[in-house]
Design an enzyme around this catalytic site. Structure first.
Site, PDB file in Angstrom:
ATOM      1  CE  LYS A 256      -3.406   2.389   2.969  1.00 12.69           C
ATOM      2  NZ  LYS A 256      -4.374   2.234   4.073  1.00 12.69           N
ATOM      3  CD  GLU A 260      -6.880   5.188   3.838  1.00 14.45           C
ATOM      4  OE1 GLU A 260      -6.488   4.147   4.382  1.00 14.45           O
ATOM      5  OE2 GLU A 260      -8.084   5.448   3.641  1.00 14.45           O
ATOM      6  CG  ASP A 339     -12.701   2.397   1.775  1.00 13.69           C
ATOM      7  OD1 ASP A 339     -12.463   1.196   1.583  1.00 13.69           O
ATOM      8  OD2 ASP A 339     -12.252   3.042   2.737  1.00 13.69           O
ATOM      9  CD  GLU A 367     -13.314  -0.002   7.042  1.00 11.80           C
ATOM     10  OE1 GLU A 367     -12.721  -0.711   6.215  1.00 11.80           O
ATOM     11  OE2 GLU A 367     -12.999   1.174   7.296  1.00 11.80           O
TER      12      GLU A 367
HETATM   13  O1  GCW Z   1     -11.395   1.284   4.275  1.00 12.80           O
HETATM   14  C1  GCW Z   1     -10.184   1.845   4.609  1.00 12.80           C
HETATM   15  C2  GCW Z   1     -10.026   1.526   6.048  1.00 12.80           C
HETATM   16  C3  GCW Z   1      -8.600   1.561   6.508  1.00 12.80           C
HETATM   17  C4  GCW Z   1      -7.781   0.667   5.580  1.00 12.80           C
HETATM   18  C5  GCW Z   1      -7.919   1.196   4.161  1.00 12.80           C
HETATM   19  C6  GCW Z   1      -7.184   0.351   3.128  1.00 12.80           C
HETATM   20  C7  GCW Z   1      -5.876  -0.675   6.082  1.00 12.80           C
HETATM   21  O2  GCW Z   1     -10.822   2.408   6.804  1.00 12.80           O
HETATM   22  O3  GCW Z   1      -8.573   1.099   7.825  1.00 12.80           O
HETATM   23  O4  GCW Z   1      -6.444   0.595   5.976  1.00 12.80           O
HETATM   24  O5  GCW Z   1      -9.266   1.189   3.789  1.00 12.80           O
HETATM   25  O6  GCW Z   1      -7.836  -0.404   2.427  1.00 12.80           O
HETATM   26  O7  GCW Z   1      -5.984   0.460   3.012  1.00 12.80           O
END
Ligand code: GCW
Length: 653
Positions: A256, A260, A339, A367
């Site tokens: 990744k 973020e 997401d 989630e």
């Molecule tokens: O949905 C988001 C989540 C993060 C996650 C991110 C990702 C691992 O809130 O917690 O991080 O996606 O997919 O990288």
């Protein structure tokens, strides 16, 4: 402890007195064959290994060159013969026979099975301290207090669950690779990881690690992590060759980057192909893979700036890199452009990327879909994604594209963020086991229906008559719609509590930096993503899909507010206005949860107490949650719009 854990869908043994011996034509030291030796008596009551070929079950390796796990089960004079071109295939055949015999349908033989997808992976978001990012079933099964838990029985138990549904790859640490986990690539940790990898490997599962792109600096002490620096490339080569010296059949690395807060090639003015290819070249000599995530977007957006659209990000970054990746590099693409919401359109990268190895990424861990408190069986949603026709070409379905558009077919497949933890039943809510089971079954056989899978899981997990079995299955198969009903009207996602992602907070993200806005005002709601008046996101789809989404006439109701901002009085294809749809679905969602409770209560006498109580308590919580969602969302939109519910139900003002 391993004995006390739920054996899930492997709880039952085949009770057939006619099946008393089994025979393996092959003599080899293969760890997978040893696994078969260990597993057989766990799956078939009173069976023993025989040295004679006329045993009830015979396993034989065929000389077909196929290595993808395909197998054939035939009826023979003595019982059954499982044939495959690979050891993995024999293992899958063993689980397949177990499942088929428990289903009691022997008309199915000869039964041939081949996986539709090559890479069938689960990703853990487990941290070294034992916590799990977005985990809802207890702590990590691998780590505890910044050390390896070292419970190999547990890893073995988990491997059986995965292998029994055909999973062949697992990544064992969070894609957000924090400080301590960055050191997993060093010898001390690799020696521990090797123990885990060996067990997985004996079940045909390859182990992967998530790495931190800045590791050359943080772990290696270099001044840079620039992918084009020779020093950096050499550093990775050394790290990787050391890894393979200790774990020769290691799967590869998951990355990744630039997402973020995670470091990536952008820091050095480099592109993502440059980052991925540097690693791919370093790992290529060992047969390893680099899985590179496309979840890259600006998470420091200004809500005031309407020109930015998070949905566009992955395509904007990766589309032009199509064809630029090494043959052992794979792009991992989330199913939707935002997401893992309960309703999103498909990621426009599917179909648009034509010369790049690809993995589709789902999320099994719930989630945004109820935290494994609320019941939400996700197979129907995954089916929709797989069956989606991108219309880039004729009959351009996502399930086919994944492989067809990957130049190196063996480097394509599906991955999902997994939902297991230390809870005795692995998944918190017993019914959430159906998501792990269903994920594996569906990505092996893309043609199975949601209902078939839910009935299969229910049959393997409980002792119920057909009527009761269908009751459980009916809860599962409708639960996605129900969750959508009370949380996400017409694809307005992210009305949940920030960070937590459970429970309602309609404006929780509205003035935040995450780029997920619904723009509700007194007149209407939704994000205008059209070319005509909006962000132009629709342009990222094939011509036909673009036209469909662009126009209010043709945009499907369930995606309306993802693509358009419309007045509350806008009339949907269903004949309802937007506002009435919002009210109706929210009332309906709560009613459905009450129905689930009644169904579940009616099964009290026929379910084992632990499973009954487990789901019962969660349904109580789910009703409370659905009620909160109903009242907050309805009140919010009532206050904005001033429009009464046609049916005069109670909306708080
Ligand atoms: O949905 C988001 C989540 C993060 C996650 C991110 C990702 C691992 O809130 O917690 O991080 O996606 O997919 O990288």
């Amino acid at each position: 402890m391993f004995e006390t854990r739920d054996l899930c869908w492997l709880t039952k043994k085949v009770q057939n007195p006619g099946i008393s011996t089994w025979y393996m034509t092959e003599e080899s030291e293969s760890p997978i064959l040893k696994t078969i030796v260990r597993e057989m008596p766990l799956l078939f009551e009173g069976i023993s290994q025989s040295q004679e070929p006329d045993a009830s079950i015979t396993f034989s390796l065929s000389n077909k060159a196929e290595t993808n796990g395909s197998y054939l089960i035939e009826k023979t004079m003595h019982g059954y013969r499982v044939t495959s071109g690979s050891y993995e295939g024999l293992l899958y055949g063993m689980y397949g026979l177990h499942r088929l015999l428990l289903a009691g349908d022997t008309t199915l033989f000869p039964y041939e099975s081949r996986p539709d997808q090559n890479i069938r992976m689960v990703d853990h978001w487990d941290n070294y301290d034992g916590s799990i990012e977005r985990g809802y079933a207890g702590n990590s099964i691998f780590y505890h207090n910044n050390s390896f838990r070292g419970d190999m029985e547990l890893v073995m138990q988990y491997s059986r669950l995965l292998a029994s549904v055909g999973i062949n790859a697992v990544s064992i640490n969070n894609v957000n690779v924090h400080k301590l986990e960055s050191f997993f690539i060093k010898e001390e940790a690799i020696t521990e990881i090797k123990k885990i990898a060996e067990i997985f490997s004996s079940y045909g599962i390859k182990t992967f690690l998530s790495i931190n792109f800045a590791a050359p600096i943080t772990v290696g002490g270099l001044a840079t992590a620039d992918p084009l620096s020779m020093e950096v490339g050499n550093w990775w080569k050394e790290v990787i060759s050391n890894l393979y010296r200790i774990i020769p059949d290691f799967g590869g690395l998951l990355v990744k980057a630039d997402s973020e807060g995670e470091p990536g090639p952008f820091t050095y003015g480099r592109n993502h192909d440059e980052g991925a290819n540097m690693l791919a070249r370093a790992i290529k000599p060992f047969g390893g893979l680099i899985i590179w995530r496309c979840f890259v977007y600006d998470c420091t957006q200004d809500w005031r700036d309407r020109s930015l659209d998070r949905a566009r990000a992955a395509y904007d970054i990766f589309k032009d890199l199509d064809g630029c990746f090494e043959e052992n590099a794979i792009l991992q693409i989330k199913n939707g452009p935002i997401d893992f919401q309960i309703r999103e359109p498909i990621s426009p990268l599917f179909g648009a990327l034509k010369k790049t190895n690809q993995i589709l990424e789902f999320q099994i861990t719930q989630e945004y879909t109820g935290h494994q408190k609320d019941i939400c069986y996700l197979v129907p949603m995954w089916k929709e994604v797989l069956d989606f026709d991108t219309r880039h070409r004729d009959n351009d379905l996502v399930k086919h594209i994944i492989k067809e558009n990957s130049p190196n077919k063996s480097c394509s497949g599906i991955a999902a963020v997994v939902n297991v933890g230390m809870d005795y039943n692995w998944t918190g809510n017993k019914l959430a086991q159906a998501n792990l089971y269903g994920y594996g079954r569906l990505i092996w056989n893309n043609e199975l229906s949601s209902q078939e899978i839910s009935e299969e899981w229910t049959r393997l997990s409980f002792d119920l008559n057909d009527g009761d079995l269908r009751k459980v299955s009916s809860i599962l198969t409708t639960s996605r719609d129900t969750y959508e009903d009370y949380t996400c009207p017409l694809s307005v996602g992210f009305m949940c509590k920030p960070s937590l992602h459970y429970g309602p907070d309609v404006d929780g993200y509205e003035y935040d930096k995450w780029g997920t806005y619904h723009y509700a005002d007194r007149d209407g709601v939704g994000r205008d993503r059209t070319m005509a008046t909006g962000t132009g996101f629709t342009r990222q789809y094939s011509e036909e899909r673009c036209k469909e989404y662009e126009s209010l006439e043709t945009c499907p109701d369930e995606l309306l507010l993802f693509f358009h901002h419309v007045p509350y009085t806008h009339v949907l294809h269903s004949g309802k206005t937007v506002i009435q749809h919002i009210y109706d679905t929210h009332f309906k969602g709560v009613e459905k949860v009450k129905e689930y409770q009644a169904i579940w209560d009616s099964l009290k006498e026929v379910l084992d107490e632990k499973a009954y109580e487990n789901v019962k308590t969660r349904l109580i919580q789910q009703e409370k949650n659905a009620t909160d969602w109903r009242d907050q969302v309805n009140t919010y939109f009532y206050r904005k719009s001033g429009i009464e519910d046609e049916r005069g139900r109670r909306i708080f003002d």
